[in-house]
Design a protein around this motif. Structure first.
Motif, PDB file in Angstrom:
ATOM      1  N   ILE A  79      18.644  -6.705  12.882  1.00 40.62           N
ATOM      2  CA  ILE A  79      18.606  -6.182  11.511  1.00 40.62           C
ATOM      3  C   ILE A  79      19.709  -6.789  10.672  1.00 40.62           C
ATOM      4  O   ILE A  79      19.481  -7.286   9.552  1.00 40.62           O
ATOM      5  CB  ILE A  79      18.699  -4.642  11.534  1.00 40.62           C
ATOM      6  N   TRP A  80      20.913  -6.731  11.216  1.00 39.22           N
ATOM      7  CA  TRP A  80      22.036  -7.271  10.440  1.00 39.22           C
ATOM      8  C   TRP A  80      21.897  -8.779  10.220  1.00 39.22           C
ATOM      9  O   TRP A  80      22.262  -9.293   9.161  1.00 39.22           O
ATOM     10  CB  TRP A  80      23.347  -6.966  11.152  1.00 39.22           C
ATOM     11  N   LEU A  81      21.391  -9.484  11.227  1.00 37.09           N
ATOM     12  CA  LEU A  81      21.240 -10.932  11.083  1.00 37.09           C
ATOM     13  C   LEU A  81      20.244 -11.266   9.976  1.00 37.09           C
ATOM     14  O   LEU A  81      20.510 -12.116   9.112  1.00 37.09           O
ATOM     15  CB  LEU A  81      20.777 -11.522  12.424  1.00 37.09           C
ATOM     16  N   VAL A  82      19.102 -10.584   9.972  1.00 37.69           N
ATOM     17  CA  VAL A  82      18.094 -10.858   8.938  1.00 37.69           C
ATOM     18  C   VAL A  82      18.619 -10.475   7.557  1.00 37.69           C
ATOM     19  O   VAL A  82      18.445 -11.209   6.582  1.00 37.69           O
ATOM     20  CB  VAL A  82      16.787 -10.105   9.268  1.00 37.69           C
ATOM     21  N   ILE A  83      19.268  -9.293   7.479  1.00 38.19           N
ATOM     22  CA  ILE A  83      19.787  -8.851   6.180  1.00 38.19           C
ATOM     23  C   ILE A  83      20.847  -9.819   5.667  1.00 38.19           C
ATOM     24  O   ILE A  83      20.842 -10.212   4.487  1.00 38.19           O
ATOM     25  CB  ILE A  83      20.366  -7.424   6.300  1.00 38.19           C
ATOM     26  N   VAL A  84      21.755 -10.222   6.546  1.00 40.71           N
ATOM     27  CA  VAL A  84      22.838 -11.114   6.109  1.00 40.71           C
ATOM     28  C   VAL A  84      22.290 -12.469   5.699  1.00 40.71           C
ATOM     29  O   VAL A  84      22.659 -13.028   4.659  1.00 40.71           O
ATOM     30  CB  VAL A  84      23.886 -11.260   7.239  1.00 40.71           C
ATOM     31  N   VAL A  85      21.355 -13.012   6.506  1.00 43.39           N
ATOM     32  CA  VAL A  85      20.822 -14.342   6.188  1.00 43.39           C
ATOM     33  C   VAL A  85      20.001 -14.301   4.908  1.00 43.39           C
ATOM     34  O   VAL A  85      20.199 -15.124   3.997  1.00 43.39           O
ATOM     35  CB  VAL A  85      19.968 -14.865   7.369  1.00 43.39           C
ATOM     36  N   SER A  86      19.078 -13.323   4.816  1.00 46.51           N
ATOM     37  CA  SER A  86      18.234 -13.261   3.615  1.00 46.51           C
ATOM     38  C   SER A  86      19.065 -12.909   2.380  1.00 46.51           C
ATOM     39  O   SER A  86      18.869 -13.491   1.302  1.00 46.51           O
ATOM     40  CB  SER A  86      17.117 -12.230   3.807  1.00 46.51           C
ATOM     41  N   GLY A  87      19.985 -11.942   2.537  1.00 51.25           N
ATOM     42  CA  GLY A  87      20.819 -11.573   1.400  1.00 51.25           C
ATOM     43  C   GLY A  87      21.690 -12.723   0.936  1.00 51.25           C
ATOM     44  O   GLY A  87      21.840 -12.971  -0.262  1.00 51.25           O
ATOM     45  N   SER A  88      22.265 -13.438   1.912  1.00 52.65           N
ATOM     46  CA  SER A  88      23.128 -14.567   1.547  1.00 52.65           C
ATOM     47  C   SER A  88      22.331 -15.666   0.873  1.00 52.65           C
ATOM     48  O   SER A  88      22.772 -16.254  -0.131  1.00 52.65           O
ATOM     49  CB  SER A  88      23.816 -15.118   2.807  1.00 52.65           C
ATOM     50  N   ALA A  89      21.141 -15.974   1.419  1.00 53.16           N
ATOM     51  CA  ALA A  89      20.315 -17.013   0.808  1.00 53.16           C
ATOM     52  C   ALA A  89      19.901 -16.621  -0.611  1.00 53.16           C
ATOM     53  O   ALA A  89      19.953 -17.441  -1.542  1.00 53.16           O
ATOM     54  CB  ALA A  89      19.085 -17.272   1.680  1.00 53.16           C
TER      55      ALA A  89
ATOM     56  N   VAL B 281      11.203  -5.653   8.066  1.00 46.35           N
ATOM     57  CA  VAL B 281      10.692  -6.676   8.999  1.00 46.35           C
ATOM     58  C   VAL B 281      11.594  -6.763  10.220  1.00 46.35           C
ATOM     59  O   VAL B 281      11.141  -6.815  11.372  1.00 46.35           O
ATOM     60  CB  VAL B 281      10.601  -8.039   8.294  1.00 46.35           C
ATOM     61  N   ALA B 282      12.928  -6.770   9.996  1.00 43.95           N
ATOM     62  CA  ALA B 282      13.869  -6.860  11.112  1.00 43.95           C
ATOM     63  C   ALA B 282      13.771  -5.634  11.999  1.00 43.95           C
ATOM     64  O   ALA B 282      13.904  -5.733  13.227  1.00 43.95           O
ATOM     65  CB  ALA B 282      15.297  -7.012  10.573  1.00 43.95           C
ATOM     66  N   LEU B 283      13.551  -4.461  11.391  1.00 44.88           N
ATOM     67  CA  LEU B 283      13.435  -3.230  12.176  1.00 44.88           C
ATOM     68  C   LEU B 283      12.232  -3.310  13.116  1.00 44.88           C
ATOM     69  O   LEU B 283      12.306  -2.947  14.296  1.00 44.88           O
ATOM     70  CB  LEU B 283      13.296  -2.037  11.227  1.00 44.88           C
ATOM     71  N   LYS B 284      11.113  -3.819  12.580  1.00 48.27           N
ATOM     72  CA  LYS B 284       9.895  -3.902  13.394  1.00 48.27           C
ATOM     73  C   LYS B 284      10.075  -4.879  14.548  1.00 48.27           C
ATOM     74  O   LYS B 284       9.812  -4.552  15.707  1.00 48.27           O
ATOM     75  CB  LYS B 284       8.719  -4.328  12.493  1.00 48.27           C
ATOM     76  N   TYR B 285      10.533  -6.104  14.219  1.00 47.66           N
ATOM     77  CA  TYR B 285      10.660  -7.109  15.269  1.00 47.66           C
ATOM     78  C   TYR B 285      11.839  -6.822  16.190  1.00 47.66           C
ATOM     79  O   TYR B 285      11.815  -7.198  17.367  1.00 47.66           O
ATOM     80  CB  TYR B 285      10.790  -8.506  14.638  1.00 47.66           C
ATOM     81  N   GLY B 286      12.879  -6.149  15.681  1.00 47.05           N
ATOM     82  CA  GLY B 286      13.983  -5.739  16.554  1.00 47.05           C
ATOM     83  C   GLY B 286      13.519  -4.754  17.599  1.00 47.05           C
ATOM     84  O   GLY B 286      13.940  -4.804  18.772  1.00 47.05           O
ATOM     85  N   GLN B 287      12.624  -3.837  17.169  1.00 42.56           N
ATOM     86  CA  GLN B 287      12.067  -2.874  18.122  1.00 42.56           C
ATOM     87  C   GLN B 287      11.217  -3.587  19.174  1.00 42.56           C
ATOM     88  O   GLN B 287      11.254  -3.247  20.362  1.00 42.56           O
ATOM     89  CB  GLN B 287      11.214  -1.850  17.360  1.00 42.56           C
ATOM     90  N   MET B 288      10.483  -4.612  18.730  1.00 44.29           N
ATOM     91  CA  MET B 288       9.669  -5.373  19.670  1.00 44.29           C
ATOM     92  C   MET B 288      10.537  -6.085  20.706  1.00 44.29           C
ATOM     93  O   MET B 288      10.143  -6.207  21.877  1.00 44.29           O
ATOM     94  CB  MET B 288       8.807  -6.400  18.904  1.00 44.29           C
TER      95      MET B 288
END
Length: 552
Positions: free
Chosen positions: A15-25, A195-202
């Motif tokens: 979650i944090w990785l997706v948020i940080v990458v998408s937010g930073s981009a 999206v990160a929550l869903k795939y993180g759970q997977m």
């Protein structure tokens, strides 16, 4: 054994990785877009201000080209210019406009006409600051743009036009753009979070299942359990590896249990053998202890014999040394008795002359001096020998003057030393008095000197020995003994303090001299000894041992 609880999970990391990458981009893209768009809009706004100012300058150029000849014409021109400026009402962003005359013959420019929108306040005169506004200036605090453009005909400047325009539209555009972009970033981050929550759970669920299965295996110790396949290829590889590990552990435990059963059988047989051999070992140990005790007795006896042999050599030498002054004293006393008999006879015969009596007195004085000097020398030798002999047979501590102790040791060795041409130098303070065991120290010095005479100076005619004594800061006596002899061969350097190590095997050398020195330093004096030597470059021994310092 359990590890401390981790603060991060795969789900939270994802979650944090997706948020940080998408937010930073998104933030970077927004910043670049904002910068480019705002720069473009700002440049367009400045260009509009310049165009408007140039348009006003072009419109008033015909009026400014006519030079008034009287005050009426000048008033008329001012009215025309004012009417011209009032045409700016059709431009809602224009707040103020001024027209200034050009400086003529160094005179200060004059404001010819001005325009102020009814909803705005009057702008200050820019007569004294014309050059500052030749380039359009954006005042972010007041949200206005100001510019001054010249009114030129061919190459002649007739005056200047000052225009002050509102930039509220620009800042409103900037503010609105930022609000839209912030809302976009928030929406993108929310979408990325989901999206990160869903795939993180997977990704986390298979690992949680694996963890539960491993905990079950650990609790039940049932290594026959196996993991089923997963939908993720990498997890499948990991689970296959775990299954292989479990099968090997199961096989290992099975073999271990078999080995334990065999070991129990073997232990029962070994116990019987151990009991039988223990009895034999005890008997052998008793014999070994008795042998070691005898060996230590023999070693102590050999060391004592070495000390007594050294003492015997010293006694023989001192006896020979004392014989010389006593013989001279006897000779002088015999001559004196003979002369006394002659004088006595002359006295009885009444033939004694004053000159003969005077000669007898002079000869008697000389003979008595000879007798005194030789008897005193003999007394010193005997005193030194007595002190050295007492020290060698006693290990009691006594107060000694270190330099005097060294000199007494050399005096006791005088019969041996006077047969050689070597020199011995003593470097020790006269007032160095300490409480220590004189006997071991005396024996150490004798053994070191004899070692130099026998081994180091075997091929050296004029050898040199230095004995340096100093008191260290931690109340220890440090004695440095060095010579310039042949040094110690490399083959025996590391074994020099071991018993029976000698280069004179079969030539009278026992190999116990340096071993005795080591034992006396480390055991009798509770100190340590260091050796530095290179073959052909002499030897240096450093002795350090604790003492009680006596003030002079």
């Amino acid at each position: 054994m359990s590890l401390s609880a981790a603060r991060l999970s795969i789900k939270s990391i994802m979650i944090w990785l997706v948020i940080v990458v998408s937010g930073s981009a998104m933030l970077l893209s927004t910043l670049v877009t904002n910068y480019l768009q705002h720069a473009e809009v700002k440049e367009q706004l400045l260009q509009n201000v310049r165009s408007l100012a140039d348009m006003v300058a072009s419109n008033v150029r015909p009026i400014m080209a006519i030079t008034p000849t009287d005050i009426d014409e000048e008033m008329n021109r001012s009215d025309q210019l004012a009417n011209m400026l009032h045409g700016l009402d059709s431009f809602p962003d224009v707040l103020n406009a001024h027209i200034y005359s050009a400086p003529i013959n160094g005179q200060t420019p004059q404001m010819l006409a001005l325009y102020t929108r009814s909803t705005s306040t009057a702008a200050e005169s820019k007569i004294n600051d014309l050059a500052r506004y030749f380039t359009a200036r954006l005042d972010e605090d007041n949200q206005v743009i100001e510019i001054i453009r010249p009114i030129n005909i061919e190459e002649q400047t007739l005056g200047y036009v000052y225009v002050r325009m509102s930039s509220e539209s620009f800042f409103s555009y900037v503010s609105g753009t930022r609000m839209v972009q912030v809302a976009t970033i928030v929406l993108i981050i929310i979408a990325a979070f989901l999206v990160a929550l869903k795939y993180g759970q997977m990704l986390a669920n298979p690992i949680q299942d694996t963890n539960l299965m491993l905990q079950k295996v650990a609790r039940s110790r049932d290594y026959s359990l196996r993991f089923s396949a997963s939908n993720v290829r990498e997890y499948d590889h990991m689970l296959d590896s775990i299954n292989i590990l479990l099968s090997r552990v199961e096989e290992y435990i099975s073999k271990q249990q078999q080995a334990e059963r065999e070991l129990q059988t073997l232990n029962s047989r070994l116990e019987e053998e151990v009991n039988q051999r223990t009895v034999a070992l005890k008997s052998a140990n008793n014999e070994l202890i008795q042998t070691l005790e005898k060996l230590h007795q023999f070693q102590r006896q050999i060391v004592e014999n070495e000390k007594m042999a050294s003492l015997g050599d010293m006694v023989a030498g001192v006896a020979h040394e004392v014989n010389t002054p006593i013989g001279l004293g006897i000779t002088a006393s015999t001559m004196m008795l003979d002369r006394l008999a002659v004088i006595d006879q002359q006295f009885k015969d009444k033939t004694l002359k004053a000159s003969a009596m005077e000669r007898f007195i002079n000869e008697s004085r000389e003979n008595l001096n000879i007798i005194y000097r030789n008897l005193d020398r003999a007394a010193q030798l005997i005193s030194s020998f007595k002190q050295v002999a007492v020290d060698q047979t006693s290990e009691e501590a006594r107060e000694v003057n270190v330099k005097q102790l060294i000199e007494e040791t050399l005096m006791s060795m005088r019969p041996r030393l006077k047969k050689v041409t070597h020199t011995i130098n003593i470097d020790c303070p006269e007032t160095l008095n300490v409480m220590c065991k004189a006997g071991p120290l005396n024996q150490i010095l004798i053994n070191l000197i004899m070692n130099s005479l026998i081994h180091a100076f075997e091929t050296v005619e004029n050898g040199k020995i230095d004995v340096i004594a100093r008191l260290t800061d931690d109340q220890k006596l440090k004695i440095i003994y060095k010579d310039n002899g042949s040094g110690i061969p490399t083959s025996i350097k590391k074994r020099i303090f071991d018993p029976f190590v000698t280069t004179k095997r079969g030539q009278g050398g026992s190999g116990l001299g340096m071993h005795l020195v080591f034992n006396l330093v480390t055991q009798a004096l509770n100190g340590n000894i260091k050796l530095e030597s290179e073959e052909g470059n002499g030897v240096e021994f450093t002795l350090t041992f604790p003492v009680t310092v006596k003030k002079p």
